[in-house]
Design an enzyme around this catalytic site. Structure first.
Site, PDB file in Angstrom:
ATOM      1  N   ASN A  61       0.830  -1.216   0.000  1.00 50.92           N
ATOM      2  CA  ASN A  61       0.000   0.000   0.000  1.00 50.92           C
ATOM      3  C   ASN A  61       0.860   1.262   0.000  1.00 50.92           C
ATOM      4  O   ASN A  61       1.915   1.311   0.627  1.00 50.92           O
ATOM      5  CB  ASN A  61      -1.000   0.007   1.158  1.00 50.92           C
ATOM      6  CG  ASN A  61      -0.368  -0.141   2.524  1.00 50.92           C
ATOM      7  OD1 ASN A  61       0.632  -0.816   2.696  1.00 50.92           O
ATOM      8  ND2 ASN A  61      -0.961   0.492   3.513  1.00 50.92           N
ATOM      9  N   GLU A  63       0.376   5.319   0.574  1.00 52.44           N
ATOM     10  CA  GLU A  63      -0.563   6.356   1.013  1.00 52.44           C
ATOM     11  C   GLU A  63      -0.121   7.725   0.501  1.00 52.44           C
ATOM     12  O   GLU A  63       1.005   7.899   0.019  1.00 52.44           O
ATOM     13  CB  GLU A  63      -0.652   6.327   2.548  1.00 52.44           C
ATOM     14  CG  GLU A  63      -1.215   4.993   3.027  1.00 52.44           C
ATOM     15  CD  GLU A  63      -1.434   4.918   4.525  1.00 52.44           C
ATOM     16  OE1 GLU A  63      -0.985   5.820   5.263  1.00 52.44           O
ATOM     17  OE2 GLU A  63      -2.062   3.929   4.955  1.00 52.44           O
ATOM     18  N   CYS A  72      -4.133   0.612  -2.405  1.00 54.54           N
ATOM     19  CA  CYS A  72      -3.942  -0.572  -1.576  1.00 54.54           C
ATOM     20  C   CYS A  72      -2.861  -1.474  -2.170  1.00 54.54           C
ATOM     21  O   CYS A  72      -2.533  -1.389  -3.361  1.00 54.54           O
ATOM     22  CB  CYS A  72      -5.237  -1.372  -1.509  1.00 54.54           C
ATOM     23  SG  CYS A  72      -6.567  -0.585  -0.596  1.00 54.54           S
ATOM     24  N   GLU A  74      -3.041  -4.690  -2.789  1.00 54.87           N
ATOM     25  CA  GLU A  74      -3.565  -5.640  -3.779  1.00 54.87           C
ATOM     26  C   GLU A  74      -3.676  -4.980  -5.146  1.00 54.87           C
ATOM     27  O   GLU A  74      -3.346  -5.587  -6.176  1.00 54.87           O
ATOM     28  CB  GLU A  74      -4.954  -6.133  -3.356  1.00 54.87           C
ATOM     29  CG  GLU A  74      -4.971  -6.891  -2.047  1.00 54.87           C
ATOM     30  CD  GLU A  74      -5.169  -5.978  -0.842  1.00 54.87           C
ATOM     31  OE1 GLU A  74      -4.728  -4.807  -0.880  1.00 54.87           O
ATOM     32  OE2 GLU A  74      -5.759  -6.448   0.144  1.00 54.87           O
ATOM     33  N   CYS A 115     -10.595  -3.598  -3.845  1.00 57.17           N
ATOM     34  CA  CYS A 115      -9.562  -4.550  -4.289  1.00 57.17           C
ATOM     35  C   CYS A 115     -10.197  -5.869  -4.721  1.00 57.17           C
ATOM     36  O   CYS A 115      -9.733  -6.493  -5.685  1.00 57.17           O
ATOM     37  CB  CYS A 115      -8.541  -4.782  -3.182  1.00 57.17           C
ATOM     38  SG  CYS A 115      -7.452  -3.358  -2.956  1.00 57.17           S
TER      39      CYS A 115
HETATM   40  N1  THU Z   1      -5.222  -1.360   2.624  1.00 62.41           N
HETATM   41  C1  THU Z   1      -4.680  -2.224   1.705  1.00 62.41           C
HETATM   42  O1  THU Z   1      -3.530  -2.082   1.285  1.00 62.41           O
HETATM   43  N2  THU Z   1      -5.462  -3.231   1.280  1.00 62.41           N
HETATM   44  C2  THU Z   1      -6.752  -3.439   1.645  1.00 62.41           C
HETATM   45  O2  THU Z   1      -7.418  -4.290   1.091  1.00 62.41           O
HETATM   46  C3  THU Z   1      -7.333  -2.623   2.715  1.00 62.41           C
HETATM   47  C4  THU Z   1      -6.532  -1.478   3.189  1.00 62.41           C
HETATM   48  C5  THU Z   1      -4.409  -0.239   3.052  1.00 62.41           C
HETATM   49  C6  THU Z   1      -4.955   1.120   2.637  1.00 62.41           C
HETATM   50  C7  THU Z   1      -4.357   2.013   3.675  1.00 62.41           C
HETATM   51  O3  THU Z   1      -3.051   2.384   3.244  1.00 62.41           O
HETATM   52  C8  THU Z   1      -4.224   1.136   4.908  1.00 62.41           C
HETATM   53  O4  THU Z   1      -4.333  -0.198   4.461  1.00 62.41           O
HETATM   54  C9  THU Z   1      -5.277   1.406   5.979  1.00 62.41           C
HETATM   55  O5  THU Z   1      -6.544   1.325   5.458  1.00 62.41           O
END
Ligand code: THU
Length: 157
Positions: A61, A63, A72, A74, A115
């Site tokens: 992920n 941000e 994310c 995935e 995702c």
């Molecule tokens: N996140 C993912 O990478 N995959 C998911 O399926 C759910 C959430 C990440 C997004 C964000 O950077 C952090 O987790 C908190 O939500």
């Protein structure tokens, strides 16, 4: 009127019960959490995808201070796979996450709705079920397909 029921089968496997492919992909997803950039949530997610050309691709992920601009793990992995290996089909997907303590989450981490929708499209392009592994601290959930994570899905218009 009819009652319709949706049932999702999940195998909760101890790490020792994973086969070699499952174990390697799960370990790669765990390792991929290191690529996470999560200064806001401190939730580090990694994803690994095995392709039918033998390659594995990973994602984490990312941000952004303008929150919706991040992505994310995935989707970073599946879009990378789609962009770099457009002819390859997905064979297996593994997902893992570490919380702010730096430990693997106690419970297996499941992908968010967006995702699931994105991954489903790659499963449809593959033309066969793509197993999904969700890593937790003591066990790994194994689902037979992306579809089982997103039943009654939007697939065409
Ligand atoms: N996140 C993912 O990478 N995959 C998911 O399926 C759910 C959430 C990440 C997004 C964000 O950077 C952090 O987790 C908190 O939500």
């Amino acid at each position: 009127m009819k009652d319709l029921e949706l049932i999702t089968h999940i195998k909760a496997k101890a790490y020792a019960e994973l086969d070699d492919t499952e174990r390697q992909l799960t370990e790669l997803a765990i390792k991929s959490t290191a690529g996470s950039y999560a200064p806001y949530s401190h939730f580090n997610v990694g994803a690994a995808i095995l392709l039918d050309n033998g390659q594995t691709v990973t994602g984490a992920n990312q941000e952004n201070v303008a929150f919706p601009s991040g992505t994310c793990a995935e989707r970073s992995a599946c879009f990378y796979a789609g962009a770099n290996y457009p002819q390859a089909h997905f064979m297996m997907i593994a997902i893992a996450a570490k919380d702010s303590s730096g430990e693997l989450t106690a419970q297996p981490t499941a992908p968010c709705g967006a995702c699931r929708q994105a991954l489903l499209e790659y499963e449809m392009r593959a033309g066969h079920d793509v197993p999904v592994l969700l890593a937790g601290r003591d066990c790994v959930y194994r689902l037979d397909s992306v579809h089982s994570l997103l039943p009654l899905s939007f697939t065409e218009f």
